[in-house]
Design a protein around this motif. Sequence first.
Motif, short mmCIF file in Angstrom:
data_model
loop_
_atom_site.label_atom_id
_atom_site.label_comp_id
_atom_site.label_asym_id
_atom_site.label_seq_id
_atom_site.Cartn_x
_atom_site.Cartn_y
_atom_site.Cartn_z
N LEU A 81 0.90 -1.31 -0.04
CA LEU A 81 -0.08 0.08 -0.13
C LEU A 81 0.78 1.21 -0.18
CD1 LEU A 81 -2.97 0.89 0.07
CD2 LEU A 81 -2.74 1.15 2.72
N ALA A 82 1.93 1.31 0.67
CA ALA A 82 2.89 2.39 0.61
C ALA A 82 3.48 2.83 -0.74
CB ALA A 82 4.00 2.03 1.59
N LYS A 83 3.52 1.77 -1.63
CA LYS A 83 4.17 1.99 -2.97
C LYS A 83 3.06 2.65 -3.92
CE LYS A 83 7.26 -1.95 -2.96
NZ LYS A 83 7.39 -3.42 -3.42
N ILE A 84 1.89 2.65 -3.41
CA ILE A 84 0.77 3.49 -4.45
C ILE A 84 0.10 4.25 -3.60
CG2 ILE A 84 0.22 1.18 -5.53
CD1 ILE A 84 -2.30 0.88 -4.04
N ARG A 85 0.52 4.91 -2.43
CA ARG A 85 -0.31 5.69 -1.38
C ARG A 85 -0.43 7.08 -2.39
NH1 ARG A 85 -2.00 5.16 3.56
NH2 ARG A 85 -0.75 3.44 4.09
N ARG A 86 0.12 7.52 -3.23
CA ARG A 86 -0.09 8.64 -3.81
C ARG A 86 -1.19 8.68 -4.54
NH1 ARG A 86 3.66 5.68 -6.86
NH2 ARG A 86 3.80 5.82 -9.06
N PHE A 87 -1.70 7.67 -4.82
CA PHE A 87 -3.00 7.60 -5.78
C PHE A 87 -4.25 7.31 -5.06
CE2 PHE A 87 0.33 4.96 -8.30
CZ PHE A 87 0.38 5.93 -9.31
N LEU A 88 -4.04 7.52 -3.93
CA LEU A 88 -5.10 7.34 -2.74
C LEU A 88 -5.36 8.62 -1.79
CD1 LEU A 88 -4.10 3.87 -1.51
CD2 LEU A 88 -5.73 4.43 -3.42
N LYS A 89 -6.88 8.45 -1.25
CA LYS A 89 -7.31 9.75 -0.67
C LYS A 89 -6.46 9.93 0.70
CE LYS A 89 -11.98 9.11 -2.12
NZ LYS A 89 -13.26 8.81 -1.81
N LYS A 90 -6.61 11.07 1.19
CA LYS A 90 -5.91 11.33 2.48
C LYS A 90 -7.01 12.25 3.14
CE LYS A 90 -1.29 11.53 0.72
NZ LYS A 90 -1.67 11.38 -0.66
N PRO A 91 -7.65 11.74 4.43
CA PRO A 91 -7.31 10.62 4.83
C PRO A 91 -8.16 9.14 4.05
CG PRO A 91 -8.92 11.60 6.19
CD PRO A 91 -8.56 12.37 5.31
N MET A 92 -7.74 8.29 4.47
CA MET A 92 -8.41 7.15 3.57
C MET A 92 -9.62 6.64 4.29
SD MET A 92 -5.19 4.57 2.49
CE MET A 92 -6.29 3.38 1.79
N ILE A 93 -10.55 5.91 3.68
CA ILE A 93 -11.71 5.16 4.30
C ILE A 93 -10.92 4.02 4.76
CG2 ILE A 93 -13.73 3.98 3.60
CD1 ILE A 93 -13.87 6.08 1.33
N SER A 94 -11.26 3.30 5.97
CA SER A 94 -10.71 2.23 6.36
C SER A 94 -11.27 0.95 6.07
CB SER A 94 -10.67 2.33 7.93
OG SER A 94 -12.08 2.09 8.31
N LEU A 95 -10.66 -0.08 6.08
CA LEU A 95 -11.20 -1.25 5.59
C LEU A 95 -12.40 -1.76 6.55
CD1 LEU A 95 -10.63 -3.70 3.64
CD2 LEU A 95 -9.38 -4.85 5.41
N ASN A 96 -12.23 -1.27 7.70
CA ASN A 96 -13.32 -1.66 8.83
C ASN A 96 -14.45 -0.88 8.41
OD1 ASN A 96 -12.02 -3.35 10.54
ND2 ASN A 96 -11.30 -1.83 11.97
N ASP A 97 -14.58 0.32 8.05
CA ASP A 97 -15.72 1.11 7.29
C ASP A 97 -16.48 0.44 6.28
OD1 ASP A 97 -15.13 2.98 9.30
OD2 ASP A 97 -14.13 4.24 7.69
N ILE A 98 -15.72 -0.15 5.28
CA ILE A 98 -16.30 -0.88 4.19
C ILE A 98 -16.90 -2.34 4.58
CG2 ILE A 98 -15.78 -2.23 1.93
CD1 ILE A 98 -15.20 0.65 2.04
N ALA A 99 -16.32 -2.99 5.65
CA ALA A 99 -17.02 -4.35 6.00
C ALA A 99 -18.25 -4.02 6.95
CB ALA A 99 -15.92 -4.84 7.08
N ALA A 100 -18.04 -2.69 7.82
CA ALA A 100 -19.16 -2.48 8.69
C ALA A 100 -20.31 -1.81 8.07
CB ALA A 100 -18.90 -1.31 9.54
N SER A 101 -20.13 -1.48 6.65
CA SER A 101 -21.28 -0.97 5.87
C SER A 101 -22.41 -2.22 5.50
CB SER A 101 -21.02 -0.30 4.54
OG SER A 101 -20.60 -1.64 3.69
N ARG A 102 -21.67 -3.21 5.91
CA ARG A 102 -22.81 -4.58 5.86
C ARG A 102 -23.50 -4.76 7.02
NH1 ARG A 102 -23.26 -7.25 1.68
NH2 ARG A 102 -23.72 -9.26 2.60
N ALA A 103 -23.13 -4.15 8.08
CA ALA A 103 -24.15 -4.33 9.25
C ALA A 103 -24.10 -5.79 9.47
CB ALA A 103 -25.47 -3.68 9.24
#
Length: 433
Positions: free
Chosen positions: A273-295
């Motif tokens: 992830l560190a190698k491609i971080r320049r292509f990503l938002k700051k701050p990032m949406i967390s992986l937990n946020d994605i998983a939690a969206s399914r309640a």
Amino acid sequence: MANLTSERFKALPERLTISFWIWGFMCGKPGNVYHDLDRRMLELKERGFNCIRMDSGAGFCHDLSGRRLGVVELLDPFPGYSQLIRQMSVTTGGGRFDVMEAILALFEAARRHGIYVILSSWYYLHTYWFASAAHDEQWKKLSYEERYMAFAKLLGYIIDELAARGLDSQLAFSEIFNEVDGLPPMGYGCKDRALQAQQRDYHEKALAFLHEKYPGHLFAFDTCTPYVPAELFPRNMQVWNAHRYYIWSRSYSLFEQDLLSGRQTDPENSESLAKIRRFLKKPMISLNDIAASRADRAPTSLDWTRRVWLYSNLDEAALPELEAMLSEQLAADVAVYKDRVDDWAQCFIEQRRTVVGDVPLVMGEAASYCAANSMRWEEESDAYWEIIEYAILTMKKLGFWGCTLRTTSAPEDPSWTEYPERLRHLNELFLAP
């Protein structure tokens, strides 16, 4: 068992050009791209398609006794994020649907416009994503053996409904499940031959039930790749629908790397992830946020949770650099991808010689899967289309009955409106004498 001399098979198109409408059963939702079915069917024909492949809605149309379920709640698979992801964007917001009525409406439109339909089921791979926990429980509690026969019966109830209205004339062929070689308990890449033979036995019994009840119809074996061990092929299949994402893994390795796999235990803090971080938002949406969206619903597979996480974090301002990088690498690797096509072509030749025989061959998914609606580098790359053209001409040379240009080639996809002439050109190549 191919039933190549049956009246039904002879009435079907000599070659199928397939558009992948995986979630087309959501056509009942006003405002959904599939809602205006007549317009979509006309557009199909304008682009050279004569066939649709889609989820049958099995699991949402009837219970196991054949009773209609009527209106059911279909939930957004990743609330707040689905709209960003190709194909999944049509599911945004979910809704209340009579899925069987939606399937009937789609077949009515198909009959009006001379379009054929392939029905499959992604229930245990993807379609459960739409189900509430309570609805999903009735299908998840079935044993692995019971699932084949249960979904054969659910498919049969759908065929019964179509036949009662004369709509089964538009059914090209059907599949109990999509990508059988990836289903649990095996999973993709399974090497356990005894387990594969056991699953084949379950599959054969379910196919035998369908053959006996629907002798005029064709039923397929669907696999993720052509590299399938002999132990898994049901000996009573009538069509082999194999997929090959010959561009995907390598072309996206610079970006996705191993972030989507189970090998990377902590992708949010990984070197990859560190190698491609320049292509990503700051701050990032967390992986937990994605998983939690399914309640409280069952989680999706790990790779899909991570895929939605990764592509939901794209920084729009960084897309030009990312897409230029991916496009440049693809253009440099055209010969590599053509070699890949030649390799799977040789695999098909060998499978036909040793296992499949004269069963019709279909490529039901193909090329790549770009997860982000916002990315256009594939569509804008001449090298990309050159590789697909090479693959299509290879399928034609091998005598394939059906061809999908690329998995993302349906009305919700950007290519539908941005590159209709590309789609038509490639379909015409496959259909030409």
